[in-house]
Write a protein that holds these residues in place. Sequence first.
Motif: not given
Length: 484
Positions: A335, A340-344, A347, A403, A406-407, A414
């Motif tokens: 991630r 990516l900082r969020s998690s889904e 992933d 993705r 959305r993050d 980033r």
Amino acid sequence: MLHFDHSLARDLDGFFVPWQAARPPAPRMIAWNAPLAEALGLGEADPEQLARWFSGAEDLPGSQPLALAYAGHQFGHFNPQLGDGRALLLGEVLMPGGARLDLQFKGSGPTPFSRQADGKCALGPALREYLISEAMAALGVPTTRSLAVVATGEGLWREQPHPGAVLTRIAASHLRVGTFEWAAAHKGREAVEQLTDYALKRHFSDRQEAHNRPLALLDAVCEAQAALVAQWMNLGFVHGVMNTDNVTISGETIDYGPCAFLDAYADDKVFSSIDRGGRYAFGQQPLVCRWNLYRLASALIEAIVAVDEADNEVARQMLEAFPERFEAHWLMGLRAKLGLRSSEPEDMSLGRGLFTALDGQQADFTRLFRALSASLGGDYGVVAAELTEREALWPWWNAWRNRVERDGGDPASRAAAMDAVNPLYIPRNHLTDAALSAAEQGDMAPFERLLDLASHPFTPREGMEAYERGAPDGSPAHVTYCGT
Ligand code: AMP
Ligand code: MG
């Protein structure tokens, strides 16, 4: 001077043989890690004195050298008696901040565990370990460190003549899975318990009060190894000889022999000349890691069930669940690499999808992630330039960009976050080889330049573009050899 202490010698009687380093004829300092020396509390000293101390020519004040016994599964086969055949533990250094670190010589002459071999180390492999361990440390990977390489003035024969050297390395400890296998095979449950207590005190002191201490140790080592191998996988690092005698209890990378970083990504990539069956191929490493942890569990099991019979099942489930534990670490690292900082929940399939799409693309593992951050503004071309088929990553890249959208957050920060975890400079195989050949001829400049870049792996340096690239087209396939 160094503040030595000798807890292993005090607490683990019977696990080692006191021994002396061979006295080299003409020690000469080749590589000295001044910042590490300072961190260890070693003040200024004359280089000739340092060369004598860190080669065994003169006893290092306060040290009590010993050779440790261990066993190990080598390429799947149990060898009950390995041990420090060309290494000596000089003792533990107590750092100014209170940390306790092993100081060990490698290449300091034969010991009772040398099994007919000479106990020596050639200069090239000693410098290789120095370079790669320091690069790993700079990449944030738990690893042994390298303090010094001293040429001994002696010649060694390894198919052809090579200069000999002593490497001094620093480690959280040199306890290995193989140390436990040795205790279980030769000394039985009480010795395993004694070793368990020592290992917990040294590495996992928060678990010392656990009801079932050997079980707590197994859990801690599973965790440390899962985290470690996940980092390797996220850097394209291939250890090359994941025998159980090369697997630490602390969770540090140890014994840099025929290791290498991937150039082109390939799951089945093997560099080591001795790994003919591909047992330790890049993509095998998480599986082999679990196999090795099973060996640790076997060594511990008698002690585990002596506390509680039912914990046999707990240990079994722990090993069964290892893949999920590994994957959690791997995904966390990936991630970050993907910004990516969020998690889904999806992933994991996004992460796996990247490597499926890269299969057969000859994409340079290291460069690809820098290309992804460079493509954040919308330029797929920089990614395509890394591939054999320009469109191969197009569907995946679009999924990733959605993705990322959305993050949230801005592209510049980033990209900066990605570039802070995806290295630009690693000890690439062709560069390392060239640096070591030059060093054996007496020219240290290429080694020092590569070490300097690999010690600051994330920061672009002007004029160093050649160090960002893979081997020139048409170079022969890279092969690595065991560090003997
Ligand atoms: P390694 O491949 O360095 O992990 O070593 C595996 C085992 O072989 C260890 O027990 C080493 O001490 C031993 N060994 C490797 N090279 C030598 C050598 N040149 N002399 C003596 N023992 C060695
Ligand atoms: Mg080893």
